[in-house]
Design a protein around this motif. Structure first.
Motif, short mmCIF file in Angstrom:
data_model
loop_
_atom_site.label_atom_id
_atom_site.label_comp_id
_atom_site.label_asym_id
_atom_site.label_seq_id
_atom_site.Cartn_x
_atom_site.Cartn_y
_atom_site.Cartn_z
N ASP A 1 8.39 -9.50 -3.50
CA ASP A 1 7.26 -10.20 -2.82
C ASP A 1 6.52 -9.37 -1.82
OD1 ASP A 1 8.22 -12.99 -3.58
OD2 ASP A 1 10.16 -12.08 -2.83
N GLY A 2 7.03 -8.10 -1.58
CA GLY A 2 6.28 -7.20 -0.46
C GLY A 2 6.87 -5.95 -0.57
N LEU A 3 6.00 -4.98 0.06
CA LEU A 3 6.46 -3.83 0.30
C LEU A 3 6.28 -3.11 1.80
CD1 LEU A 3 4.20 -2.15 -2.50
CD2 LEU A 3 6.77 -3.02 -2.69
N ILE A 4 7.29 -2.39 2.31
CA ILE A 4 7.08 -1.68 3.70
C ILE A 4 7.38 -0.21 3.48
CG2 ILE A 4 7.91 -1.36 5.84
CD1 ILE A 4 9.10 -4.20 5.78
N ILE A 5 6.14 0.33 3.39
CA ILE A 5 6.11 1.98 2.98
C ILE A 5 5.89 2.63 4.25
CG2 ILE A 5 5.32 3.69 1.49
CD1 ILE A 5 6.76 1.53 -0.03
N VAL A 6 6.91 3.27 4.78
CA VAL A 6 6.88 3.71 6.13
C VAL A 6 5.89 4.96 6.55
CG1 VAL A 6 9.09 2.64 6.84
CG2 VAL A 6 8.86 5.05 5.95
N ASP A 7 5.61 5.66 5.28
CA ASP A 7 5.03 6.86 5.57
C ASP A 7 3.71 6.97 5.02
OD1 ASP A 7 5.93 6.81 2.97
OD2 ASP A 7 6.55 8.92 2.61
N LEU A 8 2.88 5.56 4.73
CA LEU A 8 1.65 5.48 4.40
C LEU A 8 0.86 4.80 5.25
CD1 LEU A 8 1.43 4.33 0.47
CD2 LEU A 8 0.77 6.53 1.44
N PRO A 9 -0.04 5.52 6.01
CA PRO A 9 -0.85 4.88 7.41
C PRO A 9 -2.11 4.12 6.37
CG PRO A 9 -1.28 7.46 6.87
CD PRO A 9 -0.02 7.14 6.14
N PRO A 10 -2.78 3.38 7.26
CA PRO A 10 -4.06 2.50 6.74
C PRO A 10 -5.00 3.36 6.19
CG PRO A 10 -3.24 1.98 9.04
CD PRO A 10 -2.52 3.12 8.89
N GLU A 11 -5.10 4.76 6.64
CA GLU A 11 -6.19 5.76 6.01
C GLU A 11 -5.85 5.98 4.53
OE1 GLU A 11 -6.13 6.08 10.33
OE2 GLU A 11 -4.44 6.07 9.00
N GLU A 12 -4.61 5.72 4.02
CA GLU A 12 -4.28 5.68 2.74
C GLU A 12 -4.12 4.60 2.03
OE1 GLU A 12 -4.22 8.97 1.63
OE2 GLU A 12 -3.98 9.95 3.44
N ASP A 13 -4.81 3.55 2.54
CA ASP A 13 -4.58 2.22 1.62
C ASP A 13 -5.01 2.14 0.30
OD1 ASP A 13 -3.66 0.90 3.86
OD2 ASP A 13 -5.54 -0.16 4.34
N ASP A 14 -6.04 3.16 -0.09
CA ASP A 14 -6.26 3.04 -1.74
C ASP A 14 -5.14 3.44 -2.49
OD1 ASP A 14 -8.96 2.48 -0.61
OD2 ASP A 14 -9.60 4.43 -1.00
N GLU A 15 -3.95 4.18 -1.71
CA GLU A 15 -3.11 4.75 -2.71
C GLU A 15 -2.47 3.67 -3.21
OE1 GLU A 15 -1.67 8.04 -3.34
OE2 GLU A 15 -3.50 9.21 -2.53
N LEU A 16 -1.66 2.80 -2.49
CA LEU A 16 -0.72 1.70 -2.74
C LEU A 16 -0.97 0.50 -2.39
CD1 LEU A 16 1.75 0.90 -4.13
CD2 LEU A 16 3.10 1.64 -2.21
N CYS A 17 -1.52 0.32 -1.09
CA CYS A 17 -1.70 -0.97 -0.30
C CYS A 17 -2.67 -2.05 -1.21
CB CYS A 17 -2.25 -0.74 1.01
SG CYS A 17 -2.75 -2.24 2.07
N LEU A 18 -4.03 -1.35 -1.59
CA LEU A 18 -4.84 -2.46 -2.12
C LEU A 18 -4.44 -2.80 -3.49
CD1 LEU A 18 -8.26 -0.57 -0.64
CD2 LEU A 18 -6.90 -2.58 0.03
N PRO A 19 -3.99 -1.58 -4.49
CA PRO A 19 -3.37 -2.06 -5.48
C PRO A 19 -2.38 -3.06 -5.59
CG PRO A 19 -3.42 0.42 -5.56
CD PRO A 19 -3.84 -0.04 -4.24
N ALA A 20 -1.35 -3.05 -4.43
CA ALA A 20 -0.22 -4.00 -4.39
C ALA A 20 -0.77 -5.15 -3.96
CB ALA A 20 0.69 -3.43 -3.27
N MET A 21 -1.81 -5.26 -3.09
CA MET A 21 -2.22 -6.72 -2.69
C MET A 21 -3.00 -7.32 -3.64
SD MET A 21 -3.41 -5.70 1.32
CE MET A 21 -4.37 -7.34 1.71
N ALA A 22 -3.79 -6.58 -4.52
CA ALA A 22 -4.42 -7.10 -5.80
C ALA A 22 -3.50 -7.79 -6.94
CB ALA A 22 -5.20 -6.02 -6.67
N ALA A 23 -2.42 -7.34 -6.89
CA ALA A 23 -1.16 -7.86 -7.72
C ALA A 23 -0.68 -8.84 -7.05
CB ALA A 23 -0.20 -6.63 -8.02
N GLY A 24 -0.86 -9.34 -5.87
CA GLY A 24 -0.25 -10.39 -5.10
C GLY A 24 1.01 -10.16 -4.62
#
Length: 274
Positions: free
Chosen positions: A125-148
């Protein structure tokens, strides 16, 4: 899009109590016992489960969780194996939210797109990735959110009002407030300060705020739960696994040691708003 995490927090708000969020390391102390522990958590009173993805260099983890990760890796746990645990869990439990927590390196090696698709399919349902700051949102955050998938951010006592909007911008599910600076497993120094910090974060977001790091007992859970929407407990559960081992192997008390502790903490959470 409403996720299991959104649904669970909404239900608990109606009940008038905070969520008990439990962290365990996937595959600790061995793969079969790790699965049994995972499946025992909801029955013991866990509302949301954080499942640790073991990694060889866990910089934010205290000793208990580092050792749990080492035991899981020694037992042969892999990122694919973690996803397999969630898949098995989902055959029996369709409603309890599962959040994978860990570091970016194993996901990067696995392949971001492949990982996001596999996690979604497994029932994460969700991810907590402790070493990815908001400046790196393109890496994983945005793809993850796009997938729901919800992408859950950590905030700390040093996250000031200037920094908070950036941290919260692409957050979803809930905000994880780390109640202290340092690593997991230490003790909370000022509970009043935790309440103030939760209020401050809530002035910036409508997301639920869960507090973790330093919560060890039912009394801690009841006390911090007066202010927070969720209580996160991890080190003490992973330590319970360690204490139950006989000659480094799971014993017949390993699963029950975790289950009994979770049941006790669940009682604390239920008392929080009374």
């Amino acid at each position: 899009m409403t996720t299991r995490i959104d649904t669970r927090f909404a239900a608990l708000k109606t009940e008038g109590r905070p969520a008990l969020v439990t962290f365990v390391m996937a595959g600790d102390p061995d793969l079969a016992t790790g699965q049994a522990i995972l499946e025992a958590l909801p029955r013991a009173g866990a509302d949301i489960i954080e499942l640790g993805m073991p990694f060889s260099d866990p910089m934010a983890d205290g000793v208990a969780i580092q050792l749990g990760g080492q035991r899981a890796l020694a037992a042969g746990q892999t990122l694919r194996g973690v996803l397999g645990m969630v898949e098995d869990f989902r055959r029996k439990d369709e409603t309890t939210p599962i959040v994978l927590m860990g570091y970016y390196n194993p996901i990067y090696i696995f392949g971001v797109d492949k990982f996001v698709a596999a996690a979604k399919e497994a029932g994460v349902d969700g991810l907590i990735i402790v070493d990815l700051p908001p400046e790196e949102d393109d890496e994983l955050c945005l793809p993850a959110m796009a997938a729901g998938l919800n992408f859950i951010r950590l905030t700390t006592p040093t996250t000031d009002d200037k920094r908070l909007p950036a941290v919260l911008k692409n957050s979803s599910g809930f905000v994880y407030y780390v109640s202290m600076t340092g690593v997991t497993g230490a003790a909370i120094k000022s509970r009043g300060a935790v309440g103030d910090a939760v209020d401050r974060i809530k002035s910036h977001t409508d997301l639920p705020v869960a507090v973790g790091f330093g919560i060890k007992t039912a009394e801690d859970a009841a006390d911090i739960g007066k202010h927070a929407d969720g209580i996160v407990v991890g080190s003490v559960l992973v330590d319970a696994v360690a204490q139950s081992l006989v000659d480094g192997k799971a014993s017949d008390t390993t699963v029950s040691a975790v289950r009994d502790l979770v049941a006790d903490l669940a009682g604390g959470v239920k008392r929080a708003r009374r």
